[in-house]
Design a protein around this motif. Structure first.
Motif, PDB file in Angstrom:
ATOM      1  N   THR A 275       2.071   8.323   0.326  1.00 28.03           N
ATOM      2  CA  THR A 275       1.612   9.336  -0.623  1.00 28.03           C
ATOM      3  C   THR A 275       2.210   9.108  -2.017  1.00 28.03           C
ATOM      4  O   THR A 275       3.427   9.054  -2.172  1.00 28.03           O
ATOM      5  CB  THR A 275       2.006  10.739  -0.122  1.00 28.03           C
ATOM      6  N   GLY A 276       1.337   8.948  -2.987  1.00 27.77           N
ATOM      7  CA  GLY A 276       1.769   8.837  -4.385  1.00 27.77           C
ATOM      8  C   GLY A 276       2.293   7.474  -4.796  1.00 27.77           C
ATOM      9  O   GLY A 276       2.719   7.290  -5.928  1.00 27.77           O
ATOM     10  N   ILE A 277       2.252   6.510  -3.889  1.00 27.91           N
ATOM     11  CA  ILE A 277       2.806   5.181  -4.169  1.00 27.91           C
ATOM     12  C   ILE A 277       1.690   4.141  -4.227  1.00 27.91           C
ATOM     13  O   ILE A 277       0.741   4.197  -3.464  1.00 27.91           O
ATOM     14  CB  ILE A 277       3.823   4.788  -3.053  1.00 27.91           C
ATOM     15  N   ASN A 278       1.852   3.195  -5.148  1.00 24.26           N
ATOM     16  CA  ASN A 278       0.896   2.103  -5.301  1.00 24.26           C
ATOM     17  C   ASN A 278      -0.503   2.619  -5.644  1.00 24.26           C
ATOM     18  O   ASN A 278      -1.501   2.196  -5.080  1.00 24.26           O
ATOM     19  CB  ASN A 278       0.865   1.237  -4.030  1.00 24.26           C
ATOM     20  N   MET A 279      -0.521   3.537  -6.609  1.00 23.49           N
ATOM     21  CA  MET A 279      -1.799   4.131  -6.998  1.00 23.49           C
ATOM     22  C   MET A 279      -2.661   3.104  -7.725  1.00 23.49           C
ATOM     23  O   MET A 279      -2.181   2.336  -8.553  1.00 23.49           O
ATOM     24  CB  MET A 279      -1.561   5.320  -7.949  1.00 23.49           C
ATOM     25  N   ILE A 280      -3.915   3.108  -7.386  1.00 21.24           N
ATOM     26  CA  ILE A 280      -4.865   2.268  -8.099  1.00 21.24           C
ATOM     27  C   ILE A 280      -5.971   3.159  -8.629  1.00 21.24           C
ATOM     28  O   ILE A 280      -6.294   4.188  -8.054  1.00 21.24           O
ATOM     29  CB  ILE A 280      -5.467   1.158  -7.206  1.00 21.24           C
ATOM     30  N   LYS A 281      -6.546   2.711  -9.740  1.00 25.75           N
ATOM     31  CA  LYS A 281      -7.686   3.428 -10.300  1.00 25.75           C
ATOM     32  C   LYS A 281      -8.945   2.778  -9.769  1.00 25.75           C
ATOM     33  O   LYS A 281      -9.090   1.571  -9.778  1.00 25.75           O
ATOM     34  CB  LYS A 281      -7.647   3.372 -11.824  1.00 25.75           C
TER      35      LYS A 281
ATOM     36  N   ILE B  68     -11.309   7.542 -10.173  1.00 24.93           N
ATOM     37  CA  ILE B  68     -10.449   8.293  -9.268  1.00 24.93           C
ATOM     38  C   ILE B  68      -9.211   7.456  -8.957  1.00 24.93           C
ATOM     39  O   ILE B  68      -9.259   6.235  -8.973  1.00 24.93           O
ATOM     40  CB  ILE B  68     -11.168   8.688  -7.953  1.00 24.93           C
ATOM     41  N   GLU B  69      -8.136   8.152  -8.691  1.00 22.74           N
ATOM     42  CA  GLU B  69      -6.906   7.459  -8.331  1.00 22.74           C
ATOM     43  C   GLU B  69      -6.652   7.634  -6.850  1.00 22.74           C
ATOM     44  O   GLU B  69      -6.814   8.718  -6.305  1.00 22.74           O
ATOM     45  CB  GLU B  69      -5.726   8.028  -9.120  1.00 22.74           C
TER      46      GLU B  69
END
Ligand code: ZN
Length: 105
Positions: free
Chosen positions: A38-44, A59-60
């Motif tokens: 959760t919340g880690i390695n976010m990509i668009k 979206i992320e």
């Protein structure tokens, strides 16, 4: 081999752009050797509109991150723990923190 990282673990990222950040494991992908945190390695991600209910846009979302870049956070000492395994008398294998020696499971 027993898993060092399991679903719902609190983990810390040890390498990469999110190094030092913490999150909760949402899914483990054993075959890929990766986990979604959760919340880690976010990509668009660019999403095309598929109708009035789905307006599209950017979206992320989390991309799976390599298990090698994650460390379980020990609930006892609060540190990103190096994990060892210990065999109990009843034959169960539990994880323990190599820092404070407390069981993690
Ligand atoms: Zn510990």
């Amino acid at each position: 081999m027993a898993a060092k990282i399991k679903r719902n673990d609190q983990v810390q990222v040890t390498a990469g752009k999110d190094r030092g950040r913490r999150g909760q494991v949402r899914t483990v992908l054993p075959e890929a050797g990766r986990a979604v945190v959760t919340g880690i390695n976010m990509i668009k991600k660019h999403q095309r509109s598929t109708g009035p209910q789905q307006p599209g846009g950017i979206i992320e979302r989390e991309a799976p991150i390599s298990l090698a870049n994650l460390a379980v956070i020990c609930a006892s000492c609060g540190e990103a723990a190096r994990v060892g395994f210990r065999l109990l008398e009843d034959g169960r294998k539990v994880r323990f923190c190599k820092k404070c020696n407390e069981a993690i499971d």
